[in-house]
Design a protein around this motif. Sequence first.
Motif, short mmCIF file in Angstrom:
data_model
loop_
_atom_site.label_atom_id
_atom_site.label_comp_id
_atom_site.label_asym_id
_atom_site.label_seq_id
_atom_site.Cartn_x
_atom_site.Cartn_y
_atom_site.Cartn_z
N GLU A 51 0.81 -1.21 0.00
CA GLU A 51 0.00 0.00 0.00
C GLU A 51 0.85 1.27 0.00
OE1 GLU A 51 -3.12 0.26 -0.38
OE2 GLU A 51 -3.83 -1.79 -0.11
N THR B 136 3.85 4.24 -4.12
CA THR B 136 3.15 5.37 -4.75
C THR B 136 3.76 5.77 -6.08
OG1 THR B 136 4.52 6.93 -3.51
CG2 THR B 136 2.41 6.29 -2.52
N PHE C 161 1.63 0.19 -11.05
CA PHE C 161 0.81 1.30 -10.59
C PHE C 161 -0.19 0.73 -9.59
CE2 PHE C 161 2.38 2.24 -14.75
CZ PHE C 161 2.59 3.61 -14.81
N SER D 141 -3.46 0.28 -7.29
CA SER D 141 -4.87 0.64 -7.47
C SER D 141 -5.77 -0.34 -6.72
CB SER D 141 -5.23 0.65 -8.96
OG SER D 141 -6.60 0.92 -9.15
N ASN D 142 -6.19 0.01 -5.50
CA ASN D 142 -7.19 -0.77 -4.75
C ASN D 142 -6.90 -2.27 -4.65
OD1 ASN D 142 -8.74 1.60 -4.38
ND2 ASN D 142 -9.68 1.31 -6.42
N ILE E 250 -1.56 -2.37 -11.45
CA ILE E 250 -1.61 -2.33 -12.90
C ILE E 250 -0.17 -2.51 -13.38
CG2 ILE E 250 -2.14 -0.93 -14.94
CD1 ILE E 250 -4.14 0.62 -13.17
N ASN F 38 0.94 8.54 -13.59
CA ASN F 38 0.35 7.92 -12.40
C ASN F 38 -0.38 8.94 -11.55
OD1 ASN F 38 -0.02 5.56 -10.70
ND2 ASN F 38 1.36 6.56 -9.27
N LYS G 192 -3.65 9.80 -13.13
CA LYS G 192 -4.60 8.71 -12.96
C LYS G 192 -5.23 8.76 -11.56
CE LYS G 192 -5.17 3.72 -13.24
NZ LYS G 192 -5.99 3.72 -12.00
N LYS G 193 -4.41 8.99 -10.53
CA LYS G 193 -4.92 9.06 -9.17
C LYS G 193 -5.88 10.24 -9.02
CE LYS G 193 -0.95 8.90 -6.97
NZ LYS G 193 0.03 8.83 -5.86
N ASP H 128 -9.15 9.28 -10.68
CA ASP H 128 -9.92 8.32 -9.88
C ASP H 128 -10.59 8.96 -8.69
OD1 ASP H 128 -9.15 6.34 -11.61
OD2 ASP H 128 -7.52 5.58 -10.35
N SER H 129 -9.98 10.05 -8.20
CA SER H 129 -10.54 10.71 -7.02
C SER H 129 -11.71 11.63 -7.34
CB SER H 129 -9.45 11.53 -6.31
OG SER H 129 -9.02 12.60 -7.13
#
Length: 252
Positions: free
Chosen positions: A165, A168, A187, A189-190, A194, A243, A246-247, A250-251
């Motif tokens: 986790e 980053t 990358f 992701s939850n 990826i 990256n 992308k974050k 997603d937010s």
Amino acid sequence: MSLFGKNIKKIRSVKSLSQQAFADIFDLKRGTLGAYEEGRSEPKIETIIKIANYFSITIDAILTKELTVNQLFKFRGELEGNHDMVIKKKFTEIPCITFEDHNNYIKLASNTNFINDLTPITLPINSDKKLRAFVVNNLEMSSENNGLFPKDIVIGEWTSKNDYEKITRPDVFLILTKEALLLKRIFASNNEFILRADHAGIDESILPYSEIIELWHIKYVFHNRVPDIKNSQVLNKLAFLENEFKKLKDSL
């Protein structure tokens, strides 16, 4: 007049021997040795042979050639016994997964004897981390003339599951699953990664944390050629920015 006196004086200097200490080795008087060194007298042939043999120097060399310090370090005999001249350091030994070991590693990575039998590479790396080396075997992490190519060697640090986790940055990792050994940029992701290759045209894939057996964060790279460092740094920055975008997406 021979060069004997000048040469034995140089030998004494290299060995850090006083005239008395050198004379004692060959049962000579200090004054006699001093006379040889100053060219006031020449030694008997027996003395020349004894000293030449002791240091494995040819009689011709010790009499007719002015010996250099580098030459004296190459001679055997007592010069080899001075281990204080060399400071040995123990470098880190790292098990290396070669082309030939690739498939077996997938099956036997948990076998301690197998790991111990892997070809070790020794490098001046000071690290208390668990390390693994891997010989690159494809072009997936290359981009034009940059990146990683076959025969390059990468070295990764062990990454525990508790630290997944914390990943980053889209760095390159060596990833072991039950079916494959992969070198990819990852990358987070939850609860899954990826996986992407740097080479154009290779599709990305999804890998859940639960399917990962080993994860090694690549920290060192030894190229089989001179890489274009500047372009490699640009590619890494672009991957990082991608990256971050992308974050952010997603937010929203």
